[in-house]
Design a protein around this motif. Sequence first.
Motif, PDB file in Angstrom:
ATOM      1  N   ALA A 207     -31.365 -89.406 -52.784  1.00 26.33           N
ATOM      2  CA  ALA A 207     -31.164 -90.638 -53.560  1.00 26.33           C
ATOM      3  C   ALA A 207     -32.466 -91.427 -53.677  1.00 26.33           C
ATOM      4  CB  ALA A 207     -30.086 -91.495 -52.898  1.00 26.33           C
ATOM      5  N   THR A 208     -33.243 -91.469 -52.594  1.00 25.68           N
ATOM      6  CA  THR A 208     -34.521 -92.181 -52.624  1.00 25.68           C
ATOM      7  C   THR A 208     -35.484 -91.519 -53.602  1.00 25.68           C
ATOM      8  OG1 THR A 208     -34.243 -92.870 -50.322  1.00 25.68           O
ATOM      9  CG2 THR A 208     -36.465 -92.965 -51.230  1.00 25.68           C
TER      10      THR A 208
ATOM     11  N   ALA B 127     -37.060 -93.188 -56.968  1.00 25.50           N
ATOM     12  CA  ALA B 127     -38.512 -93.227 -57.174  1.00 25.50           C
ATOM     13  C   ALA B 127     -38.882 -92.589 -58.504  1.00 25.50           C
ATOM     14  CB  ALA B 127     -39.220 -92.512 -56.020  1.00 25.50           C
ATOM     15  N   ARG B 128     -38.228 -91.497 -58.840  1.00 22.16           N
ATOM     16  CA  ARG B 128     -38.494 -90.825 -60.112  1.00 22.16           C
ATOM     17  C   ARG B 128     -38.114 -91.717 -61.296  1.00 22.16           C
ATOM     18  NH1 ARG B 128     -41.258 -86.105 -61.726  1.00 22.16           N
ATOM     19  NH2 ARG B 128     -40.749 -85.847 -63.917  1.00 22.16           N
ATOM     20  N   THR B 129     -36.977 -92.370 -61.200  1.00 22.53           N
ATOM     21  CA  THR B 129     -36.544 -93.255 -62.276  1.00 22.53           C
ATOM     22  C   THR B 129     -37.534 -94.391 -62.482  1.00 22.53           C
ATOM     23  OG1 THR B 129     -34.211 -92.752 -61.881  1.00 22.53           O
ATOM     24  CG2 THR B 129     -34.699 -94.807 -63.035  1.00 22.53           C
TER      25      THR B 129
ATOM     26  N   ARG C 156     -51.616 -95.932 -64.397  1.00 21.77           N
ATOM     27  CA  ARG C 156     -53.023 -95.615 -64.644  1.00 21.77           C
ATOM     28  C   ARG C 156     -53.133 -94.298 -65.390  1.00 21.77           C
ATOM     29  NH1 ARG C 156     -55.651 -95.904 -58.797  1.00 21.77           N
ATOM     30  NH2 ARG C 156     -56.530 -94.001 -59.697  1.00 21.77           N
ATOM     31  N   ALA C 157     -54.197 -94.153 -66.136  1.00 23.23           N
ATOM     32  CA  ALA C 157     -54.373 -92.965 -66.973  1.00 23.23           C
ATOM     33  C   ALA C 157     -54.428 -91.689 -66.140  1.00 23.23           C
ATOM     34  CB  ALA C 157     -55.638 -93.099 -67.814  1.00 23.23           C
ATOM     35  N   ASP C 158     -54.933 -91.786 -64.913  1.00 20.96           N
ATOM     36  CA  ASP C 158     -55.064 -90.596 -64.074  1.00 20.96           C
ATOM     37  C   ASP C 158     -53.847 -90.369 -63.171  1.00 20.96           C
ATOM     38  OD1 ASP C 158     -55.603 -92.888 -62.607  1.00 20.96           O
ATOM     39  OD2 ASP C 158     -56.979 -91.870 -61.240  1.00 20.96           O
ATOM     40  N   VAL C 159     -52.790 -91.124 -63.368  1.00 15.65           N
ATOM     41  CA  VAL C 159     -51.586 -91.010 -62.539  1.00 15.65           C
ATOM     42  C   VAL C 159     -50.442 -90.430 -63.370  1.00 15.65           C
ATOM     43  CG1 VAL C 159     -49.818 -92.274 -61.246  1.00 15.65           C
ATOM     44  CG2 VAL C 159     -52.229 -92.909 -61.015  1.00 15.65           C
ATOM     45  N   THR C 160     -49.960 -89.267 -62.985  1.00 17.72           N
ATOM     46  CA  THR C 160     -48.832 -88.651 -63.678  1.00 17.72           C
ATOM     47  C   THR C 160     -47.516 -89.226 -63.147  1.00 17.72           C
ATOM     48  OG1 THR C 160     -48.597 -86.864 -62.063  1.00 17.72           O
ATOM     49  CG2 THR C 160     -50.147 -86.497 -63.896  1.00 17.72           C
ATOM     50  N   VAL C 161     -46.458 -88.956 -63.876  1.00 21.63           N
ATOM     51  CA  VAL C 161     -45.136 -89.382 -63.420  1.00 21.63           C
ATOM     52  C   VAL C 161     -44.808 -88.729 -62.080  1.00 21.63           C
ATOM     53  CG1 VAL C 161     -42.655 -89.247 -63.898  1.00 21.63           C
ATOM     54  CG2 VAL C 161     -44.250 -89.900 -65.711  1.00 21.63           C
TER      55      VAL C 161
ATOM     56  N   LEU D 200     -44.241 -93.452 -54.675  1.00 24.31           N
ATOM     57  CA  LEU D 200     -43.136 -94.395 -54.489  1.00 24.31           C
ATOM     58  C   LEU D 200     -42.156 -93.899 -53.430  1.00 24.31           C
ATOM     59  CD1 LEU D 200     -42.574 -95.182 -58.251  1.00 24.31           C
ATOM     60  CD2 LEU D 200     -43.108 -96.903 -56.510  1.00 24.31           C
ATOM     61  N   TYR D 201     -41.844 -92.611 -53.481  1.00 22.90           N
ATOM     62  CA  TYR D 201     -40.911 -92.015 -52.517  1.00 22.90           C
ATOM     63  C   TYR D 201     -41.450 -92.127 -51.094  1.00 22.90           C
ATOM     64  CZ  TYR D 201     -38.460 -88.269 -50.012  1.00 22.90           C
ATOM     65  OH  TYR D 201     -37.754 -87.541 -49.079  1.00 22.90           O
ATOM     66  N   THR D 202     -42.727 -91.847 -50.916  1.00 23.78           N
ATOM     67  CA  THR D 202     -43.316 -91.827 -49.582  1.00 23.78           C
ATOM     68  C   THR D 202     -43.512 -93.230 -49.016  1.00 23.78           C
ATOM     69  OG1 THR D 202     -44.480 -89.762 -50.081  1.00 23.78           O
ATOM     70  CG2 THR D 202     -45.301 -91.066 -48.226  1.00 23.78           C
ATOM     71  N   LEU D 203     -44.163 -94.104 -49.782  1.00 20.98           N
ATOM     72  CA  LEU D 203     -44.513 -95.418 -49.246  1.00 20.98           C
ATOM     73  C   LEU D 203     -43.296 -96.321 -49.072  1.00 20.98           C
ATOM     74  CD1 LEU D 203     -47.892 -96.279 -51.018  1.00 20.98           C
ATOM     75  CD2 LEU D 203     -47.462 -95.109 -48.845  1.00 20.98           C
ATOM     76  N   SER D 204     -42.243 -96.091 -49.854  1.00 18.71           N
ATOM     77  CA  SER D 204     -41.039 -96.920 -49.744  1.00 18.71           C
ATOM     78  C   SER D 204     -40.004 -96.323 -48.788  1.00 18.71           C
ATOM     79  CB  SER D 204     -40.403 -97.094 -51.129  1.00 18.71           C
ATOM     80  OG  SER D 204     -41.309 -97.685 -52.035  1.00 18.71           O
TER      81      SER D 204
END
Length: 210
Positions: free
Chosen positions: A142-143, A147-149, A161-166, A173-177
Motif C-alpha cells: 500500500a505504501t 508513493a507511485r500515485t 526535476r528533469a533528471d528524476v523519473t517517475v 518517496l517509498y523509502t524516506l516516508s
Amino acid sequence: MSAARRTYSSPLREESARRTRITIRGAAATLFERHGYVSTTVKQIADEAGVAVRTVFTAFPDGKAQLFREALDAAVAADEPAAGMPPVRSPHALGAAAAVVDQVVGYGAAMLERAGGLLITSIESSGADPDMKRFAEDDARATAENARTLAEGLHRSGWLRADVTVDHAADVLYTLSSPQVHALLRRDCGWDVDRYRTWLADTLRSTLLR
C-alpha cells in the motif's frame, strides 16, 4: 415490564461491549509495541486491560491476529491529527509543488505517529509469524502504491526535476516516508516530530522538485 427493561438495557450492554473492545484493543496495541507480537500473550493482554481471558476471546474470537489488525486499522484510520502537530510549513518551501509535499508529509507523519509502532512491530515480527508477514507485506504494498500515485501526480504537473523519473521519485518517496525511517529518526535518534517532518519535507523537495 421485563420486555421494557430488556429494550432499555440493550443499548447499555452494547455500549459496555464497545468500551470493553476499545480497552482490550488499546492494551494489546501497547503490549505489541512494548514486547513485540510473538512475545505478547492473550493472558498478558487480558491482565493489561483488566479483564478475563475469556472476555478477550469473546470480543476478539480470532485472538491476537484479529486484535493486531483492528488495533492497526484504528490507528491508521483515526481522524484526529497527532497531538501538538500543526501543519508542516517548511522554511524553504515555495510554490504549489512544495505545498503538496508539505501536505503529504504532514498527513504521513501524523499517521506514523499513531500507527508507526504497530507497523514496525509487524515488520520486526514478520520472520516469526505468518500473520505479521502478511500485515507487513500488505502495508509495504500500500505504501509503494501511494508513493507511485504521488510520483505520477508530481510528474503530470511538471514538478519533478528533469533528471528524476517517475520510478526514481516513487522509490525515494517509498523509502524516506517508510515506518522504518520514521522509527530510526524518532525512536533511535531521538528526533522530535517537528524536526522529522521538516527534514522529510525539505529532503523530498530538494531531491525531487524543480
